[in-house]
Design an enzyme around this catalytic site. Structure first.
Site, PDB file in Angstrom:
ATOM      1  N   ARG A  74     -12.430 -10.634  -0.016  1.00  0.00           N
ATOM      2  CA  ARG A  74     -12.199 -10.211  -1.313  1.00  0.00           C
ATOM      3  C   ARG A  74     -12.465 -11.458  -2.144  1.00  0.00           C
ATOM      4  O   ARG A  74     -12.135 -12.718  -1.712  1.00  0.00           O
ATOM      5  CB  ARG A  74     -11.067  -9.758  -1.605  1.00  0.00           C
ATOM      6  CG  ARG A  74     -10.689  -9.589  -3.075  1.00  0.00           C
ATOM      7  CD  ARG A  74      -9.134  -9.062  -3.320  1.00  0.00           C
ATOM      8  NE  ARG A  74      -8.914  -7.975  -2.745  1.00  0.00           N
ATOM      9  CZ  ARG A  74      -7.404  -7.689  -2.394  1.00  0.00           C
ATOM     10  NH1 ARG A  74      -6.559  -8.442  -2.527  1.00  0.00           N
ATOM     11  NH2 ARG A  74      -7.366  -6.620  -1.736  1.00  0.00           N
ATOM     12  N   ARG A 143      -3.266 -14.201  -7.925  1.00  0.00           N
ATOM     13  CA  ARG A 143      -4.366 -13.616  -7.633  1.00  0.00           C
ATOM     14  C   ARG A 143      -5.596 -13.597  -8.671  1.00  0.00           C
ATOM     15  O   ARG A 143      -5.317 -14.377  -9.622  1.00  0.00           O
ATOM     16  CB  ARG A 143      -4.077 -12.184  -7.405  1.00  0.00           C
ATOM     17  CG  ARG A 143      -2.820 -11.741  -6.431  1.00  0.00           C
ATOM     18  CD  ARG A 143      -3.475 -11.940  -4.866  1.00  0.00           C
ATOM     19  NE  ARG A 143      -2.527 -11.718  -3.868  1.00  0.00           N
ATOM     20  CZ  ARG A 143      -2.380 -10.437  -3.299  1.00  0.00           C
ATOM     21  NH1 ARG A 143      -3.027  -9.386  -3.707  1.00  0.00           N
ATOM     22  NH2 ARG A 143      -1.495 -10.218  -2.281  1.00  0.00           N
ATOM     23  N   LYS A 227       2.887 -11.955  -4.340  1.00  0.00           N
ATOM     24  CA  LYS A 227       1.675 -12.148  -5.063  1.00  0.00           C
ATOM     25  C   LYS A 227       2.109 -12.285  -6.452  1.00  0.00           C
ATOM     26  O   LYS A 227       3.001 -11.628  -7.078  1.00  0.00           O
ATOM     27  CB  LYS A 227       0.814 -11.062  -4.711  1.00  0.00           C
ATOM     28  CG  LYS A 227       1.451  -9.563  -5.009  1.00  0.00           C
ATOM     29  CD  LYS A 227       0.330  -8.542  -4.681  1.00  0.00           C
ATOM     30  CE  LYS A 227       1.194  -7.059  -4.576  1.00  0.00           C
ATOM     31  NZ  LYS A 227       0.253  -6.055  -4.179  1.00  0.00           N
ATOM     32  N   LYS A 229       0.366 -11.931 -10.503  1.00  0.00           N
ATOM     33  CA  LYS A 229      -0.977 -11.499 -11.083  1.00  0.00           C
ATOM     34  C   LYS A 229      -0.993 -11.625 -12.569  1.00  0.00           C
ATOM     35  O   LYS A 229       0.088 -11.459 -13.186  1.00  0.00           O
ATOM     36  CB  LYS A 229      -0.797  -9.919 -10.984  1.00  0.00           C
ATOM     37  CG  LYS A 229      -1.324  -9.319  -9.339  1.00  0.00           C
ATOM     38  CD  LYS A 229      -1.280  -7.812  -9.350  1.00  0.00           C
ATOM     39  CE  LYS A 229      -1.633  -7.584  -7.941  1.00  0.00           C
ATOM     40  NZ  LYS A 229      -1.643  -6.242  -7.320  1.00  0.00           N
ATOM     41  N   CYS A 450      -8.160   4.072  -4.469  1.00  0.00           N
ATOM     42  CA  CYS A 450      -8.229   3.039  -3.639  1.00  0.00           C
ATOM     43  C   CYS A 450      -9.041   3.379  -2.192  1.00  0.00           C
ATOM     44  O   CYS A 450      -8.973   4.378  -2.007  1.00  0.00           O
ATOM     45  CB  CYS A 450      -6.780   2.506  -3.238  1.00  0.00           C
ATOM     46  SG  CYS A 450      -6.017   3.655  -2.104  1.00  0.00           S
ATOM     47  N   CYS A 456      -7.719   0.518   5.543  1.00  0.00           N
ATOM     48  CA  CYS A 456      -6.460   0.039   5.079  1.00  0.00           C
ATOM     49  C   CYS A 456      -5.064   0.136   5.903  1.00  0.00           C
ATOM     50  O   CYS A 456      -4.801   1.410   6.127  1.00  0.00           O
ATOM     51  CB  CYS A 456      -6.068   0.480   3.529  1.00  0.00           C
ATOM     52  SG  CYS A 456      -4.639  -0.246   2.994  1.00  0.00           S
ATOM     53  N   CYS A 495      -1.261   5.224  -0.460  1.00  0.00           N
ATOM     54  CA  CYS A 495       0.131   4.717  -0.132  1.00  0.00           C
ATOM     55  C   CYS A 495       0.747   4.655  -1.388  1.00  0.00           C
ATOM     56  O   CYS A 495       0.309   4.595  -2.523  1.00  0.00           O
ATOM     57  CB  CYS A 495       0.052   3.516   0.746  1.00  0.00           C
ATOM     58  SG  CYS A 495      -0.208   2.129   0.014  1.00  0.00           S
ATOM     59  N   CYS A 499      -2.715   0.363  -5.723  1.00  0.00           N
ATOM     60  CA  CYS A 499      -3.756  -0.217  -5.934  1.00  0.00           C
ATOM     61  C   CYS A 499      -4.793   0.154  -7.065  1.00  0.00           C
ATOM     62  O   CYS A 499      -5.478  -0.527  -7.694  1.00  0.00           O
ATOM     63  CB  CYS A 499      -4.522  -0.755  -4.772  1.00  0.00           C
ATOM     64  SG  CYS A 499      -3.571  -1.854  -3.532  1.00  0.00           S
TER      65      CYS A 499
END
Length: 643
Positions: A74, A143, A227, A229, A450, A456, A495, A499
């Site tokens: 990514r 991120r 993470k 953001k 996603c 994934c 899930c 995302c």
């Protein structure tokens, strides 16, 4: 360990891995030399900081055989900026080492899927040498910093949002040399020089915001609990889903367009776990206003608060949203002000937020143009007559144009001279790519999904591969109910980690198990309100049966200009359930509104054609820039005229 709030509890395993990693070097450096197809479990965790997830293609799993291991890379692309040489490199790498596609993310980066372990070093080094990076695109740190993608050159606010997205990304970039040692043999590629104020801010201690004499002055040995953001936007522009970030900054200027400072919001985040009520999606809170000269100190103060007090014992409870939820906004603000060294000023009043996708042709404000391209589910590919990947390559290569990826995984090509417009249109249309946003399906335009299966590792069911058929089914149901013009924001994930940000959608599908989804309702078109869970488990085969009564209720009881999500929020879930339980599907219910011209609905009679004729219609439609319905009508008129 820096965490003060949980010092008496046992840290999670990942905390120990970070501590032992020698600032993100091990075990990656050692395992990269091994002749294996994959990294160890410990290696996987540290690899994330370098911008990669280890995956396997679940479609290829066979009992008794090793998994089909591959890697997703990514990019770190603040504000979605992709210079032309980087796009061309990514395109080439995806063909030579990946699965022949690129994926634009909902955080304005590119992903390459399908890379083998033995090729990771080659791919990453090529990206870095082409003005790109993957460092910090994943892992327990800041991120990719988002910003509105619109390249308005005559709007100081938009230019400032880009500038500060870049600067905050630089401020919070890991300082360890591990990335360049591992992937480029210690050679740090030539890149844009950091702003002096960013360098100074990184070393300024303030009130405990940094670790002095540390390789990582801001992060320390253990980096962040999870993470983190960030985004920077301008008043009114909610293309960035501002309420979903740990930290959001809003550019505030005076009447002359001069920067005064930033409104600050904090505590947003969407990841959760099904049936674990201690995990939840949360919208960010207004925190205050900071003057322009203090913005980097404020960012560090927020990061330090989460770094030192975020939960390092339970990774499901580790995001900043849980800290603010547990403490309350006032306590959080007080702690930030301790690190900051002064009181924050009151939050400035803002106009209403509005979502923009910037599709189609627009003027930049400096005589040049930009073009927004709709990319269905963010997948840049060549498939049959649809050759988006080739079209982008041809246009970017020919005119050396930069792009900005959007938070809704579309792309904007900009710096286009007006005399190039006609040729660029021809290139896209000849490659089967629709550039007129009015011709993009009304549901597809505002939908996101996603990647989910097969790559994934967190996915429990389909998302990207199934959403086209879901949208087609919903579109058919709307037409059946005389609501063909209705549109609303639909988002799907495989899930509950969210995302594609389904918890802000008007209709959200959140994967639970194979073919089963949790349904969220009540978000709004401009993404300023969280949706709420309406159905815990819905087998996707029952979609029409579930959705028809809700749409009929909406059709017959909505207010003027009210959207589906707004309606669901207004009437409430009790009313929705009561109506759905009493609903009897019959011809009267279905046809009740189809003969009325009010509220923008229209009569629609649908006929079926075989797939061969449909594909021919689709090709003619794109080549002639005409809706398929117009082509059919003209053909029928010609047929009956000659009878």
């Amino acid at each position: 360990m820096s965490n003060r709030a949980t010092a008496q509890k046992k840290p999670s395993k990942v905390e120990s891995l970070k501590e032992k990693s020698n600032f993100l070097r091990e075990p990656i450096l050692t395992e990269l030399q091994l002749d294996t197809t994959h990294f160890s479990e410990d290696g996987i965790q540290i690899l994330k900081f370098h911008g990669s997830y280890q995956q396997d293609n679940r479609d290829n799993r066979k009992k008794g055989q090793e998994k089909d291991y591959q890697f997703m890379l990514r990019t770190r692309s603040p504000g979605g900026f992709i210079p032309p040489q980087l796009y061309l490199t990514l395109e080439r790498l995806s063909e030579e080492y990946g699965n022949h596609t690129l994926r634009t993310t909902t955080r304005q980066g590119y992903q390459i899927h399908g890379i083998l372990k033995k090729d990771l070093k080659t791919v990453i080094s090529n990206i870095v040498k082409s003005m790109g990076s993957t460092l910090g695109a994943c892992g327990d740190l800041n991120r990719n910093v988002m910003a509105p993608p619109a390249p308005y050159k005559n709007s100081p606010e938009y230019q400032l949002a880009w500038e500060y997205a870049d600067k905050i990304a630089d401020l919070l970039t890991p300082q360890t040399g591990a990335y360049y040692e591992i992937w480029l043999d210690g050679e740090k590629a030539i890149s844009a020089e950091e702003a002096p104020e960013v360098k100074a801010a990184r070393q300024k201690n303030g009130n405990g915001t940094i670790f002095t004499d540390s390789v990582e002055p801001i992060y320390g040995t253990h980096y962040m609990p999870r993470k983190f953001k960030c985004c920077v936007t301008v008043p009114g522009d909610n293309s960035v889903d501002i309420y979903t970030h740990d930290l959001s900054l809003v550019v505030i200027t005076n009447k002359k367009g001069e920067l005064q400072g930033f409104n600050i919001l904090a505590g947003g985040g969407l990841g959760r776990t099904h049936r674990k009520e201690q995990t939840f999606a949360r919208a960010a809170d207004e925190i205050g206003f900071v003057a322009k000269n203090d913005v980097f100190d404020l960012v560090k103060a927020v990061v330090a608060t989460q770094r030192d007090y975020g939960d390092r014992t339970d990774r499901r409870h580790a995001r900043l949203k849980y800290l603010i939820n547990d403490w309350g906004v006032e306590k959080f603000r007080n702690k930030v002000e301790e690190y900051f060294g002064k009181k924050l000023k009151p939050f400035k009043k803002l106009p209403q937020w509005k979502y923009e996708d910037y599709l189609g042709w627009h003027e930049q404000g400096d005589g040049k143009l930009f073009l927004g391209i709709s990319i269905e589910n963010g997948r840049v590919k060549n498939e049959g007559d649809f050759q988006l990947k080739n079209a982008l390559k041809k246009v970017i290569e020919k005119y050396e144009l930069p792009t900005r990826l959007t938070p809704n995984h579309n792309a904007i090509i900009y710096e286009i001279e007006p005399q190039w417009q006609e040729d660029i249109e021809k290139i896209f249309l000849s490659h089967g790519v629709e550039i007129n946003p009015d011709n993009v399906n009304h549901l597809t335009r505002y939908a996101m999904a996603c990647p989910a299966l097969p790559t994934c590792g967190l996915a429990t069911t389909e998302s990207e591969r199934i959403i086209p058929s879901i949208l087609t089914r919903i579109d058919s149901l709307l037409a059946k109910l005389g609501m063909a013009e209705e549109t609303f924001v639909i988002r799907m994930t495989g899930c509950p980690n969210g995302c594609a940000r389904p918890y802000m959608a008007e209709l959200g599908f959140v994967g639970d198990s194979p073919n089963v989804y949790q349904i969220w309702l009540g978000g709004c078109p401009n993404q300023t309100r969280l949706a709420r869970p309406y159905v815990d488990k819905l087998n996707i085969a029952e979609l029409e049966t579930f959705l028809e009564p809700l749409l009929v209720y909406f059709r017959d009881s909505k207010k003027k200009k009210e959207t589906f999500g707004q309606f669901c929020h207004r009437v409430g879930f009790d009313a929705l359930r009561t109506f759905a339980n009493e609903y009897q599907p019959n011809e009267e219910n279905v046809m009740k509104k189809t003969t009325k011209k009010s509220r923008g609905t229209r009569n629609e009679h649908r006929i079926s054609v075989n797939d061969e004729w449909y594909q021919k219609l689709k090709t003619i439609s794109k080549n002639d820039n005409k809706p398929m319905s117009q082509i059919v009508s003209e053909a029928l008129e010609n047929y009956f005229t000659n009878q």
